[in-house]
Scaffold this motif. Structure first.
Motif, PDB file in Angstrom:
ATOM      1  N   VAL A  77      40.194  40.980  35.426  1.00 47.17           N
ATOM      2  CA  VAL A  77      38.875  41.610  35.372  1.00 47.17           C
ATOM      3  C   VAL A  77      37.797  40.589  35.737  1.00 47.17           C
ATOM      4  O   VAL A  77      36.857  40.892  36.485  1.00 47.17           O
ATOM      5  CB  VAL A  77      38.619  42.230  33.978  1.00 47.17           C
ATOM      6  CG1 VAL A  77      37.162  42.637  33.813  1.00 47.17           C
ATOM      7  CG2 VAL A  77      39.527  43.412  33.755  1.00 47.17           C
ATOM      8  N   LEU A  78      37.927  39.368  35.226  1.00 44.82           N
ATOM      9  CA  LEU A  78      36.942  38.329  35.537  1.00 44.82           C
ATOM     10  C   LEU A  78      36.950  37.970  37.024  1.00 44.82           C
ATOM     11  O   LEU A  78      35.882  37.801  37.630  1.00 44.82           O
ATOM     12  CB  LEU A  78      37.204  37.086  34.693  1.00 44.82           C
ATOM     13  CG  LEU A  78      36.855  37.182  33.215  1.00 44.82           C
ATOM     14  CD1 LEU A  78      37.293  35.925  32.477  1.00 44.82           C
ATOM     15  CD2 LEU A  78      35.369  37.408  33.033  1.00 44.82           C
ATOM     16  N   VAL A  79      38.116  37.852  37.619  1.00 45.32           N
ATOM     17  CA  VAL A  79      38.205  37.528  39.046  1.00 45.32           C
ATOM     18  C   VAL A  79      37.587  38.644  39.881  1.00 45.32           C
ATOM     19  O   VAL A  79      36.787  38.404  40.782  1.00 45.32           O
ATOM     20  CB  VAL A  79      39.673  37.268  39.466  1.00 45.32           C
ATOM     21  CG1 VAL A  79      39.829  37.264  40.975  1.00 45.32           C
ATOM     22  CG2 VAL A  79      40.166  35.959  38.883  1.00 45.32           C
ATOM     23  N   LEU A  80      37.939  39.880  39.560  1.00 45.52           N
ATOM     24  CA  LEU A  80      37.419  41.017  40.321  1.00 45.52           C
ATOM     25  C   LEU A  80      35.912  41.157  40.164  1.00 45.52           C
ATOM     26  O   LEU A  80      35.195  41.360  41.144  1.00 45.52           O
ATOM     27  CB  LEU A  80      38.131  42.304  39.893  1.00 45.52           C
ATOM     28  CG  LEU A  80      37.790  43.550  40.694  1.00 45.52           C
ATOM     29  CD1 LEU A  80      38.156  43.350  42.162  1.00 45.52           C
ATOM     30  CD2 LEU A  80      38.507  44.757  40.137  1.00 45.52           C
ATOM     31  N   SER A  81      35.431  41.010  38.943  1.00 45.32           N
ATOM     32  CA  SER A  81      33.984  41.162  38.721  1.00 45.32           C
ATOM     33  C   SER A  81      33.198  40.004  39.335  1.00 45.32           C
ATOM     34  O   SER A  81      32.110  40.214  39.874  1.00 45.32           O
ATOM     35  CB  SER A  81      33.676  41.303  37.233  1.00 45.32           C
ATOM     36  OG  SER A  81      34.077  40.153  36.531  1.00 45.32           O
ATOM     37  N   SER A  82      33.722  38.803  39.286  1.00 46.22           N
ATOM     38  CA  SER A  82      32.986  37.680  39.885  1.00 46.22           C
ATOM     39  C   SER A  82      32.981  37.774  41.406  1.00 46.22           C
ATOM     40  O   SER A  82      31.969  37.476  42.043  1.00 46.22           O
ATOM     41  CB  SER A  82      33.563  36.341  39.425  1.00 46.22           C
ATOM     42  OG  SER A  82      34.892  36.199  39.850  1.00 46.22           O
ATOM     43  N   GLY A 113      29.650  39.194  46.254  1.00 43.55           N
ATOM     44  CA  GLY A 113      29.309  40.110  47.341  1.00 43.55           C
ATOM     45  C   GLY A 113      27.964  40.767  47.123  1.00 43.55           C
ATOM     46  O   GLY A 113      27.177  40.932  48.055  1.00 43.55           O
ATOM     47  N   SER A 114      27.657  41.124  45.890  1.00 42.94           N
ATOM     48  CA  SER A 114      26.363  41.745  45.578  1.00 42.94           C
ATOM     49  C   SER A 114      25.220  40.756  45.771  1.00 42.94           C
ATOM     50  O   SER A 114      24.135  41.135  46.228  1.00 42.94           O
ATOM     51  CB  SER A 114      26.357  42.271  44.143  1.00 42.94           C
ATOM     52  OG  SER A 114      27.296  43.313  44.015  1.00 42.94           O
ATOM     53  N   LEU A 115      25.449  39.492  45.420  1.00 45.45           N
ATOM     54  CA  LEU A 115      24.413  38.478  45.640  1.00 45.45           C
ATOM     55  C   LEU A 115      24.121  38.291  47.124  1.00 45.45           C
ATOM     56  O   LEU A 115      22.971  38.143  47.527  1.00 45.45           O
ATOM     57  CB  LEU A 115      24.825  37.150  45.010  1.00 45.45           C
ATOM     58  CG  LEU A 115      24.724  37.067  43.498  1.00 45.45           C
ATOM     59  CD1 LEU A 115      25.292  35.741  43.003  1.00 45.45           C
ATOM     60  CD2 LEU A 115      23.289  37.212  43.042  1.00 45.45           C
ATOM     61  N   ARG A 137      29.057  43.694  49.878  1.00 46.11           N
ATOM     62  CA  ARG A 137      29.583  44.168  48.591  1.00 46.11           C
ATOM     63  C   ARG A 137      31.063  44.516  48.689  1.00 46.11           C
ATOM     64  O   ARG A 137      31.856  44.156  47.829  1.00 46.11           O
ATOM     65  CB  ARG A 137      28.768  45.371  48.106  1.00 46.11           C
ATOM     66  CG  ARG A 137      27.415  45.006  47.543  1.00 46.11           C
ATOM     67  CD  ARG A 137      26.772  46.190  46.835  1.00 46.11           C
ATOM     68  NE  ARG A 137      26.451  47.271  47.738  1.00 46.11           N
ATOM     69  CZ  ARG A 137      25.315  47.377  48.443  1.00 46.11           C
ATOM     70  NH1 ARG A 137      24.410  46.433  48.336  1.00 46.11           N
ATOM     71  NH2 ARG A 137      25.102  48.395  49.227  1.00 46.11           N
ATOM     72  N   MET A 138      31.428  45.216  49.747  1.00 46.54           N
ATOM     73  CA  MET A 138      32.828  45.619  49.913  1.00 46.54           C
ATOM     74  C   MET A 138      33.737  44.412  50.140  1.00 46.54           C
ATOM     75  O   MET A 138      34.845  44.352  49.599  1.00 46.54           O
ATOM     76  CB  MET A 138      32.985  46.603  51.072  1.00 46.54           C
ATOM     77  CG  MET A 138      32.422  47.971  50.792  1.00 46.54           C
ATOM     78  SD  MET A 138      33.210  48.738  49.367  1.00 46.54           S
ATOM     79  CE  MET A 138      31.871  48.814  48.224  1.00 46.54           C
ATOM     80  N   GLY A 191      38.164  40.005  45.919  1.00 51.96           N
ATOM     81  CA  GLY A 191      38.654  39.931  44.546  1.00 51.96           C
ATOM     82  C   GLY A 191      40.013  40.591  44.393  1.00 51.96           C
ATOM     83  O   GLY A 191      40.913  40.065  43.726  1.00 51.96           O
ATOM     84  N   ILE A 192      40.183  41.747  45.023  1.00 56.29           N
ATOM     85  CA  ILE A 192      41.474  42.440  44.973  1.00 56.29           C
ATOM     86  C   ILE A 192      42.553  41.597  45.661  1.00 56.29           C
ATOM     87  O   ILE A 192      43.683  41.482  45.170  1.00 56.29           O
ATOM     88  CB  ILE A 192      41.360  43.838  45.613  1.00 56.29           C
ATOM     89  CG1 ILE A 192      40.476  44.731  44.735  1.00 56.29           C
ATOM     90  CG2 ILE A 192      42.732  44.474  45.808  1.00 56.29           C
ATOM     91  CD1 ILE A 192      40.101  46.057  45.369  1.00 56.29           C
ATOM     92  N   PHE A 193      42.183  40.984  46.779  1.00 59.81           N
ATOM     93  CA  PHE A 193      43.131  40.113  47.493  1.00 59.81           C
ATOM     94  C   PHE A 193      43.559  38.951  46.608  1.00 59.81           C
ATOM     95  O   PHE A 193      44.736  38.612  46.530  1.00 59.81           O
ATOM     96  CB  PHE A 193      42.495  39.619  48.793  1.00 59.81           C
ATOM     97  CG  PHE A 193      43.357  38.684  49.567  1.00 59.81           C
ATOM     98  CD1 PHE A 193      44.491  39.136  50.228  1.00 59.81           C
ATOM     99  CD2 PHE A 193      43.045  37.326  49.638  1.00 59.81           C
ATOM    100  CE1 PHE A 193      45.306  38.269  50.933  1.00 59.81           C
ATOM    101  CE2 PHE A 193      43.846  36.448  50.352  1.00 59.81           C
ATOM    102  CZ  PHE A 193      44.966  36.917  51.004  1.00 59.81           C
ATOM    103  N   LEU A 194      42.599  38.317  45.938  1.00 63.49           N
ATOM    104  CA  LEU A 194      42.950  37.216  45.032  1.00 63.49           C
ATOM    105  C   LEU A 194      43.860  37.683  43.912  1.00 63.49           C
ATOM    106  O   LEU A 194      44.795  36.963  43.514  1.00 63.49           O
ATOM    107  CB  LEU A 194      41.675  36.587  44.459  1.00 63.49           C
ATOM    108  CG  LEU A 194      40.866  35.696  45.379  1.00 63.49           C
ATOM    109  CD1 LEU A 194      39.559  35.278  44.724  1.00 63.49           C
ATOM    110  CD2 LEU A 194      41.676  34.459  45.741  1.00 63.49           C
ATOM    111  N   LEU A 195      43.608  38.862  43.409  1.00 61.99           N
ATOM    112  CA  LEU A 195      44.456  39.393  42.341  1.00 61.99           C
ATOM    113  C   LEU A 195      45.890  39.610  42.822  1.00 61.99           C
ATOM    114  O   LEU A 195      46.850  39.324  42.103  1.00 61.99           O
ATOM    115  CB  LEU A 195      43.896  40.699  41.793  1.00 61.99           C
ATOM    116  CG  LEU A 195      42.652  40.567  40.920  1.00 61.99           C
ATOM    117  CD1 LEU A 195      42.158  41.943  40.488  1.00 61.99           C
ATOM    118  CD2 LEU A 195      42.926  39.703  39.720  1.00 61.99           C
TER     119      LEU A 195
END
Length: 170
Positions: A6-11, A16-18, A155-156, A162-166
């Protein structure tokens, strides 16, 4: 593992949002530059104020990102310590744009604009400002057209990164 995922995905999504916010911030800077120069031109043209006073008043009237630039430039011009307007303008522009998310060309064009206020007659100053206004408007329109797509892409990509890192970690 779940908390880490969750932390990896949210960060990654936050990064991306920044980046997306930076695209929008660039448009705000350009709009602010245009509005403050428009106010300065009005003070000089219609109120016939001396340049240092017009700069300070513009900084007070327009409380945006460029307010500090115009107030400081007006104060420096009033000191009359031998520096030319061109040098003061360029120095203050470099200082205010240090962390601004503008393109290098946009920063340089604004920095060079200072030479047209003191050294030119009213007609030349007016035509130079009109040309600069049109350039700013083109940049703003271009950012509006491409900025939304670019912000969405940032953003995408953040989320997909993040999904790739997971998937790599898990």
């Amino acid at each position: 593992k779940t908390i880490g995922a969750v932390l990896v995905l949210s960060s990654a999504t936050a990064i991306g949002s920044l980046l997306a916010l930076q695209v929008k911030e660039r448009e705000y800077w350009l709009k602010d530059m245009k509005m403050s120069l428009f106010l300065l031109a009005g003070e000089l043209e219609y109120h016939q104020m001396p340049l240092p006073e017009a700069m300070r008043i513009t900084g007070v009237k327009h409380s945006g990102r460029m307010s500090e630039f115009f107030q400081n430039t007006g104060r420096e011009l009033e000191k009359k310590d031998g520096n030319s307007l061109r040098a003061i303008w360029k120095e203050q522009a470099e200082r205010i744009f240090k962390n601004a998310p503008l393109a290098k060309e946009q920063k340089e064009e604004f920095s060079e604009l200072g030479q047209y206020f003191m050294e030119a007659d009213k007609a030349t100053r007016r035509s130079s400002l009109e040309f600069y206004f049109s350039r700013l408007e083109e940049d703003i329109v271009r950012l509006r057209e491409k900025g939304a797509d670019k912000a969405y892409l940032c953003r995408m990509l953040g989320m997909l990164g993040g999904i790739f890192l997971l998937t790599l970690v898990l």
